[in-house]
Design a protein around this motif. Structure first.
Motif, PDB file in Angstrom:
ATOM      1  N   PRO A  75      30.829  42.223  34.640  1.00 47.12           N
ATOM      2  CA  PRO A  75      32.494  41.914  34.237  1.00 47.12           C
ATOM      3  C   PRO A  75      33.071  40.641  34.509  1.00 47.12           C
ATOM      4  CG  PRO A  75      31.632  43.869  36.170  1.00 47.12           C
ATOM      5  CD  PRO A  75      30.609  42.342  36.512  1.00 47.12           C
ATOM      6  N   ASN A  76      34.397  41.451  33.115  1.00 45.26           N
ATOM      7  CA  ASN A  76      34.768  39.513  33.121  1.00 45.26           C
ATOM      8  C   ASN A  76      36.569  40.131  33.343  1.00 45.26           C
ATOM      9  OD1 ASN A  76      36.706  40.681  30.319  1.00 45.26           O
ATOM     10  ND2 ASN A  76      34.398  40.136  29.462  1.00 45.26           N
ATOM     11  N   GLY A  77      37.414  39.502  33.298  1.00 46.28           N
ATOM     12  CA  GLY A  77      39.022  39.553  33.369  1.00 46.28           C
ATOM     13  C   GLY A  77      39.555  40.484  32.789  1.00 46.28           C
ATOM     14  N   ALA A  78      39.128  41.314  31.946  1.00 47.95           N
ATOM     15  CA  ALA A  78      39.601  41.904  31.057  1.00 47.95           C
ATOM     16  C   ALA A  78      39.100  43.691  32.172  1.00 47.95           C
ATOM     17  CB  ALA A  78      39.077  42.230  29.857  1.00 47.95           C
ATOM     18  N   HIS A  79      38.214  43.788  32.563  1.00 51.74           N
ATOM     19  CA  HIS A  79      37.202  44.289  32.837  1.00 51.74           C
ATOM     20  C   HIS A  79      37.871  44.569  34.300  1.00 51.74           C
ATOM     21  CE1 HIS A  79      33.529  43.783  30.546  1.00 51.74           C
ATOM     22  NE2 HIS A  79      33.666  44.746  30.021  1.00 51.74           N
ATOM     23  N   SER A  80      38.173  43.502  34.667  1.00 53.48           N
ATOM     24  CA  SER A  80      38.999  43.371  35.882  1.00 53.48           C
ATOM     25  C   SER A  80      40.864  44.061  36.299  1.00 53.48           C
ATOM     26  CB  SER A  80      38.979  42.136  37.145  1.00 53.48           C
ATOM     27  OG  SER A  80      37.548  41.823  36.931  1.00 53.48           O
ATOM     28  N   GLY A 101      28.297  49.876  31.082  1.00 62.72           N
ATOM     29  CA  GLY A 101      28.571  50.156  32.252  1.00 62.72           C
ATOM     30  C   GLY A 101      29.773  49.618  32.583  1.00 62.72           C
ATOM     31  N   LEU A 102      30.137  48.726  32.405  1.00 61.91           N
ATOM     32  CA  LEU A 102      30.678  46.782  32.761  1.00 61.91           C
ATOM     33  C   LEU A 102      32.134  47.830  33.702  1.00 61.91           C
ATOM     34  CD1 LEU A 102      30.360  44.031  30.402  1.00 61.91           C
ATOM     35  CD2 LEU A 102      29.164  44.221  33.067  1.00 61.91           C
ATOM     36  N   HIS A 103      32.903  48.557  33.070  1.00 62.44           N
ATOM     37  CA  HIS A 103      33.772  48.767  33.522  1.00 62.44           C
ATOM     38  C   HIS A 103      34.077  49.731  34.988  1.00 62.44           C
ATOM     39  CE1 HIS A 103      36.440  48.380  29.617  1.00 62.44           C
ATOM     40  NE2 HIS A 103      35.638  49.100  29.037  1.00 62.44           N
ATOM     41  N   GLN A 104      33.017  50.476  34.564  1.00 56.76           N
ATOM     42  CA  GLN A 104      32.227  51.380  35.895  1.00 56.76           C
ATOM     43  C   GLN A 104      32.077  49.802  37.093  1.00 56.76           C
ATOM     44  OE1 GLN A 104      31.241  52.201  33.714  1.00 56.76           O
ATOM     45  NE2 GLN A 104      31.573  54.665  33.110  1.00 56.76           N
ATOM     46  N   ARG A 105      31.795  49.028  37.198  1.00 56.26           N
ATOM     47  CA  ARG A 105      31.085  47.853  37.583  1.00 56.26           C
ATOM     48  C   ARG A 105      32.071  47.103  38.399  1.00 56.26           C
ATOM     49  NH1 ARG A 105      26.012  45.336  34.544  1.00 56.26           N
ATOM     50  NH2 ARG A 105      26.216  43.901  36.302  1.00 56.26           N
TER      51      ARG A 105
END
Length: 270
Positions: A75-80, A101-105
């Motif tokens: 995940p990157n800064g946008a997801h976080s 699945g990066l949003h959940q991670r």
């Protein structure tokens, strides 16, 4: 950007729709360029995959190579930022067109995977569901020549390795019934499950507005969120580095890196 952030902070609960641009900073490429034009080879469609063994060979050859990257993407800064905005109460629900699945991670809890996920597979016959990761060992052991390949990564976990003879590619079958295994993602040519669409529409009704992040909205599955919000008289904010199908319906739009804008929004909620 400041005008958009003020608008975002003026409403309590936003439904956020994300597209491939959110994962771009994690190294996952987008389908389209800034003009909304397709920029990769066509994926295997649902009809090809379900009806043609040779198409499944081509798909799994690409997926074998692409999975190595997708499984290691972070995940990157946008997801976080979106996960933190949810915790702060600014994001009521997150609907993503991505299958990574990066949003959940990153920690987002209330997520609707509009187009499904590529980290699990299901049998089209008996409906047995399995995680994707263990299949990699089988695929590499049974296809050592393909396992050595590298190719340009695609947004859906594919890799562009089409200029090859796929006739020797060994395809995994269901261990329970011998049926066709397919990733739990909505392939091009298929439809988003009706209940998933209904759940997303209800979230739009419950929200105060819509934020589109990193999507060209060319696919109707994403564009319809703008139609819903517009019909409900709710503001639409688009954050995307390039034109989108929903620009004429937008209350406000800002170009730039998704992470930068979302981090600015988050600062106003801390």
């Amino acid at each position: 950007m400041q005008t958009v952030i003020r608008l975002l902070n003026s409403k309590a609960r936003w439904l956020v729709l994300t597209g491939a641009g959110v994962s771009a900073e994690s190294g996952v490429p987008t389908y389209r360029n800034q003009r909304g034009e397709w920029q990769r080879k066509p994926p295997v469609t649902h009809q090809e995959f379900t009806g043609n063994h040779q198409a499944r060979q081509r798909f799994w050859a690409r997926n074998l190579v692409g999975w190595r990257f997708m499984s290691s993407a972070r995940p990157n800064g946008a997801h976080s930022a979106l996960a933190s905005l949810e915790k702060a109460g600014a994001v009521s629900c997150l609907v993503t067109q991505n299958v990574d699945g990066l949003h959940q991670r990153a920690g987002s809890q209330k997520v609707i995977d509009l187009h499904g996920r590529v980290d699990s597979v299901s049998c089209l016959s008996c409906k047995l569901r399995l995680p994707r990761a263990p299949l990699q060992t089988w695929l590499e052991a049974n296809n050592p020549d393909f396992a050595k390949l590298a190719g340009a990564i695609a947004p859906d976990g594919d890799a562009d390795v089409d200029n090859l003879d796929h006739s020797s590619m060994q395809v995994p079958d269901c261990e329970n019934c011998g049926g066709v295994l397919k990733p739990d993602a909505v392939f091009f040519g298929d439809s988003v499950p009706a209940q998933r669409v209904a759940d997303a529409e209800q979230q739009m009704k419950d929200a105060d507005g819509l934020v589109v992040v990193g999507s060209s909205l060319v696919a109707f599955s994403g564009y319809r969120f703008c139609l819903w919000a517009s019909k409900q008289g709710k503001p639409i904010v688009i954050i995307n580095d390039g034109k989108t199908r929903g620009d004429e319906l937008a209350t406000a739009k800002v170009a730039g890196l998704c992470g930068d804008v979302l981090q600015g929004w988050l600062q106003g909620n801390l």
